[in-house]
Write an enzyme that holds these catalytic residues in place. Structure first.
Site, PDB file in Angstrom:
ATOM      1  N   LYS A 117       0.765  -1.094   0.106  1.00 23.16           N
ATOM      2  CA  LYS A 117      -0.013  -0.067   0.184  1.00 23.16           C
ATOM      3  C   LYS A 117       1.092   1.598   0.706  1.00 23.16           C
ATOM      4  O   LYS A 117       0.053   2.564  -0.594  1.00 23.16           O
ATOM      5  CB  LYS A 117      -1.307  -0.004   0.946  1.00 23.16           C
ATOM      6  CG  LYS A 117      -2.197  -0.863   0.809  1.00 23.16           C
ATOM      7  CD  LYS A 117      -2.982  -0.728   1.550  1.00 23.16           C
ATOM      8  CE  LYS A 117      -4.165  -1.464   2.084  1.00 23.16           C
ATOM      9  NZ  LYS A 117      -5.559  -1.514   2.228  1.00 23.16           N
ATOM     10  N   LYS A 199      -6.427  -9.515  -7.716  1.00 21.84           N
ATOM     11  CA  LYS A 199      -8.054  -9.618  -7.010  1.00 21.84           C
ATOM     12  C   LYS A 199      -8.727  -8.627  -7.867  1.00 21.84           C
ATOM     13  O   LYS A 199      -8.343  -7.431  -7.862  1.00 21.84           O
ATOM     14  CB  LYS A 199      -7.908  -9.820  -6.284  1.00 21.84           C
ATOM     15  CG  LYS A 199      -8.168  -9.724  -4.477  1.00 21.84           C
ATOM     16  CD  LYS A 199      -8.462  -9.818  -3.335  1.00 21.84           C
ATOM     17  CE  LYS A 199      -9.672  -8.775  -2.331  1.00 21.84           C
ATOM     18  NZ  LYS A 199      -9.017  -8.855  -1.243  1.00 21.84           N
ATOM     19  N   LYS A 202     -12.689  -3.903  -5.354  1.00 20.44           N
ATOM     20  CA  LYS A 202     -13.939  -2.033  -5.032  1.00 20.44           C
ATOM     21  C   LYS A 202     -12.952  -0.810  -5.490  1.00 20.44           C
ATOM     22  O   LYS A 202     -14.112   0.723  -5.698  1.00 20.44           O
ATOM     23  CB  LYS A 202     -14.661  -2.022  -3.878  1.00 20.44           C
ATOM     24  CG  LYS A 202     -14.352  -1.764  -2.579  1.00 20.44           C
ATOM     25  CD  LYS A 202     -14.696  -1.267  -1.363  1.00 20.44           C
ATOM     26  CE  LYS A 202     -14.273  -1.768   0.029  1.00 20.44           C
ATOM     27  NZ  LYS A 202     -13.436  -2.076   0.614  1.00 20.44           N
TER      28      LYS A 202
END
Ligand code: TRP
Length: 337
Positions: A117, A199, A202
């Site tokens: 991240k 993956k 959203k």
């Protein structure tokens, strides 16, 4: 109720950082629905975690209610499970602070998700992102959780949670239940429709990569038709070498419940176009009722507010008991002492 107190406890959560996706049904929600009758379940909307990435405030608020409505639309029954918003129970942030003083800097630095991240959000590598797993540990430990249904990407955070619990228990006296990962019966991990090695997410900037649970039928069909596949010609299930087509098989399986082998058997020699049309039909039929329920529930904000206030009250009763024990053990003075 006496029986209820004997049940093992499950805790899980999703960040309200976007409209939930088909990946959430495949990987989390349908398992939660199956588990809610046999376990004492806490299903949290982890809004404090969502703050580790800069959010548009109005979106975060909207997505928080969307998330609650989607838990219900997917089949979570508030009479069985406690649904609540993390920031409504201050004990989460409070326990996270105490646990942060038990976490080594090096230990936290080794979290692979933090490393990933920080690369993704290189312009905003904040201390909250670094402390994210500690807040997650607090979520889990406050409820004396036995089992945590999580995907592969969260296993390392659960390991840290176990280490922190053990460390605290050893330093004082047994305080926290040591949680175990729960490997779900239905473990499908859906992949991006545009890059099937990633993956489904959203927060993917390419909206064609993700089936959002509020997508209308046309959008669902369009996204499935445009899904990236490989240059093969047969319908085969081989996630390592044929990730695109395998992902579509997985989606068909989710939507119909037909076993993978049966799907492959049936469509083996069909063209990609024929198979994609079948996947789109199946998915439209599967999602339509979920979406209808979602909009019905989402429209009634007073109902949702009431549900979440009650959920937070139930959760706080359990969480505060654990937090008070922790505060006492570490030596924070209280007027009750
Ligand atoms: N980190 C989890 C995720 O991104 C969300 C989460 C926060 C969570 N707290 C949790 C999951 C506690 C399980 C238990 O998927």
């Amino acid at each position: 109720m006496s029986q209820a107190s004997q049940r093992l406890t499950i805790f899980s959560g999703i960040q309200p950082s976007g409209m939930l996706t088909l990946g959430h049904i495949a990987g989390a929600l349908r398992n939660w629905v199956a588990l809610q009758y046999d376990y004492r379940c806490f299903f949290c909307i982890v809004d404090l975690h969502a703050l580790t990435v800069r959010q548009v405030p109005a979106n975060l608020r909207r997505w928080t209610l969307d998330c609650a409505a989607m838990y219900l639309a997917a089949g979570i029954d508030p009479a069985q499970a406690t649904i609540f918003v993390q920031s409504h129970v201050p004990a989460h942030a409070e326990l996270a602070w105490v646990l942060s003083t038990f976490t080594g800097f090096g230990e936290a630095s080794r979290m692979t998700q933090f490393k990933e991240k920080s690369e993704q959000h290189a312009h905003n590598v904040n201390v909250g992102l670094f402390a994210y797993p500690i807040l997650m540990a607090a979520d889990i430990l406050l409820y004396q959780t036995n089992l945590v249904p999580v995907g592969e990407d969260q296993k390392q955070h659960l390991e840290l949670t176990r280490d922190l619990a053990q460390r605290f228990n050893n330093a004082y006296s047994p305080t926290f239940t040591i949680p175990e990962p729960y490997i779900p019966k239905y473990g499908a991990r859906l992949m991006s429709l545009q890059d099937p090695r990633k993956k489904m997410s959203k927060s993917d900037p390419n909206h064609n990569a993700t089936i959002f649970l509020a997508d209308d039928n046309d959008a669902i069909r369009r996204k499935i038709q445009r899904a990236v596949t490989d240059s093969g010609t047969t319908i085969e299930y081989d996630p390592d070498n044929r990730p695109g087509i395998s992902n579509l098989i997985e989606i068909y399986h989710l939507a119909t419940g037909d076993p993978i082998e049966q799907i492959v058997e049936h469509y083996r020699t069909a063209s990609y176009a024929t198979f994609k049309a079948a996947v789109a039909d199946a998915l439209v039929a599967y999602l339509e009722p979920v979406r209808t329920r979602f909009f019905q529930i989402r429209d009634d904000e007073a109902f949702l507010a009431d549900l979440l206030v009650r959920g937070a009250r139930e959760a706080a009763q359990v969480a505060n008991r654990t937090l008070q024990k922790v505060y006492r053990k570490v030596g924070l003075w209280s007027p009750k002492d």
